[in-house]
Enzyme design. Sequence first.
Site, PDB file in Angstrom:
ATOM      1  N   PHE A  85       2.885   2.015 -10.599  1.00 58.48           N
ATOM      2  CA  PHE A  85       4.146   1.676 -11.269  1.00 58.48           C
ATOM      3  C   PHE A  85       4.296   2.383 -12.608  1.00 58.48           C
ATOM      4  CE2 PHE A  85       4.431  -2.609  -8.854  1.00 58.48           C
ATOM      5  CZ  PHE A  85       4.942  -1.940  -7.754  1.00 58.48           C
ATOM      6  N   GLY A 140       9.102  -0.238   2.548  1.00 62.28           N
ATOM      7  CA  GLY A 140      10.215   0.006   1.643  1.00 62.28           C
ATOM      8  C   GLY A 140       9.888  -0.436   0.228  1.00 62.28           C
ATOM      9  N   GLU A 153      13.207   4.718  -5.754  1.00 60.24           N
ATOM     10  CA  GLU A 153      12.695   4.267  -7.059  1.00 60.24           C
ATOM     11  C   GLU A 153      13.196   2.869  -7.425  1.00 60.24           C
ATOM     12  OE1 GLU A 153      10.450   5.916  -8.532  1.00 60.24           O
ATOM     13  OE2 GLU A 153      10.701   8.044  -8.113  1.00 60.24           O
ATOM     14  N   GLY A 154      13.406   2.033  -6.408  1.00 62.44           N
ATOM     15  CA  GLY A 154      13.880   0.675  -6.640  1.00 62.44           C
ATOM     16  C   GLY A 154      15.367   0.553  -6.384  1.00 62.44           C
ATOM     17  N   THR A 155      15.752  -0.241  -5.404  1.00 62.11           N
ATOM     18  CA  THR A 155      17.166  -0.450  -5.099  1.00 62.11           C
ATOM     19  C   THR A 155      17.832  -1.289  -6.191  1.00 62.11           C
ATOM     20  OG1 THR A 155      16.746  -2.494  -3.896  1.00 62.11           O
ATOM     21  CG2 THR A 155      16.615  -0.441  -2.635  1.00 62.11           C
ATOM     22  N   CYS A 196       3.594   5.458 -13.104  1.00 60.18           N
ATOM     23  CA  CYS A 196       4.206   6.738 -12.726  1.00 60.18           C
ATOM     24  C   CYS A 196       5.667   6.545 -12.354  1.00 60.18           C
ATOM     25  CB  CYS A 196       3.451   7.353 -11.552  1.00 60.18           C
ATOM     26  SG  CYS A 196       1.689   7.629 -11.853  1.00 60.18           S
ATOM     27  N   LEU A 197       5.966   5.464 -11.640  1.00 67.49           N
ATOM     28  CA  LEU A 197       7.341   5.196 -11.228  1.00 67.49           C
ATOM     29  C   LEU A 197       8.245   4.947 -12.432  1.00 67.49           C
ATOM     30  CD1 LEU A 197       6.684   2.928  -8.125  1.00 67.49           C
ATOM     31  CD2 LEU A 197       7.497   5.293  -8.118  1.00 67.49           C
ATOM     32  N   ILE A 231       8.800  10.953   1.643  1.00 67.08           N
ATOM     33  CA  ILE A 231       7.912  11.538   0.641  1.00 67.08           C
ATOM     34  C   ILE A 231       8.428  12.920   0.254  1.00 67.08           C
ATOM     35  CG2 ILE A 231       5.547  12.152   0.080  1.00 67.08           C
ATOM     36  CD1 ILE A 231       6.101   9.130   0.675  1.00 67.08           C
TER      37      ILE A 231
END
Length: 380
Positions: free
Chosen positions: A233, A137, A360-362, A235-236, A163
Amino acid sequence: MSVTEAAFGLESLLTDEQRSWRDRARIAGAVIAETIDSDAESAVFRREYVRLLAGAGLIGMGIAGPGAGADAVSYGLACYELEAVDTSWRTFLSVQGPLAMGAIAKLGSPQQRERWLPGMAAGELLGCFCLTEPQGGSDSAALETTAVRDGGSWRISGVKRWIGLASVADVAVVWAKTAEGIRGFLVETTDPGFAATDITGKFALRASLQCDVVLDGARAEELPGATGLSAAFTCLTEARYGIAWGALGAARACLDAAIERSTAREVFGGPIGAKQLVQARLADAFVEFEKGMLLALHLASLKDAHALAPLPMSVGKLNNVREAIRIASAAREVLAGDGVTDEFPVMRHLANLEAVRTYEGTDDIHTLVIGRALTGLSAF
């Protein structure tokens, strides 16, 4: 023009070029809107809309292809307009653009860029970004997927989950653990060691594809610049930028529906919009929309200045998605019982935004990123 946008005065903050990009995305979104309710109901991903977006120059904006000259606000507006129709198609723009194309453009070799980017910008080739794993996760550093050298190439084995586009992709950007640390690779999806299966039973993002991926000795080539999680990161961060704008598109669609309904529906002798509690809900929602849009514009200025660091991006993703959910919820309340029907897009947007809140990060992860930046202490 949207009632919400008119009250905010967004038009006056945009240049002619930015309006032009906004209008391209709005026209494409209008085509997608014709089928989105049935597509979401039937869980259909329409490949023909990929060519529609490519023809408008919206794929890989700022990276390659027809949209290469677009500035940060223009790309943000494209995300905003597409998510006003449905998150699924803004998600497509993010996966194909900042994640897959962005990784190849930033981290790939000249040969890799030449091989993949033109076809991806044209919508002829699709890509996916394989980072998340079932057990990891948010803990991206705990990758279990491994890559080992095999002559002049690599072999990758492991499992990835959630994905986007993997079952229709031509190339996968895959992150794996090596003896030298985490690295990024390219895997052609025709390789017999690559298998992707669509995840079914989703209540969100139903008009897009998210997949389980199994890599069983898949042959891969390394991305020369993809060394360490920091490369992933980058890219994120780019993808999260689009989310900060996109969530406001969903919020706008919900708020506009609630405002229109508040003037059309009459109870207790007049329109519900004349009631103080209804106006309070609408006013609070509008204030949060305006704050979110100002934040998105600030992030755009940072992005164009090449100064979009993780901290402001975490603020943008956390705030705009969280407030978009609250706006959608307030709109549902104004719409009353009809708000849970497909007569309005609100419940579809609410379900989609819950998915956006997770990927993309909670909320928790971005909260801790902000806390660490403020105190210098890690609470992970």
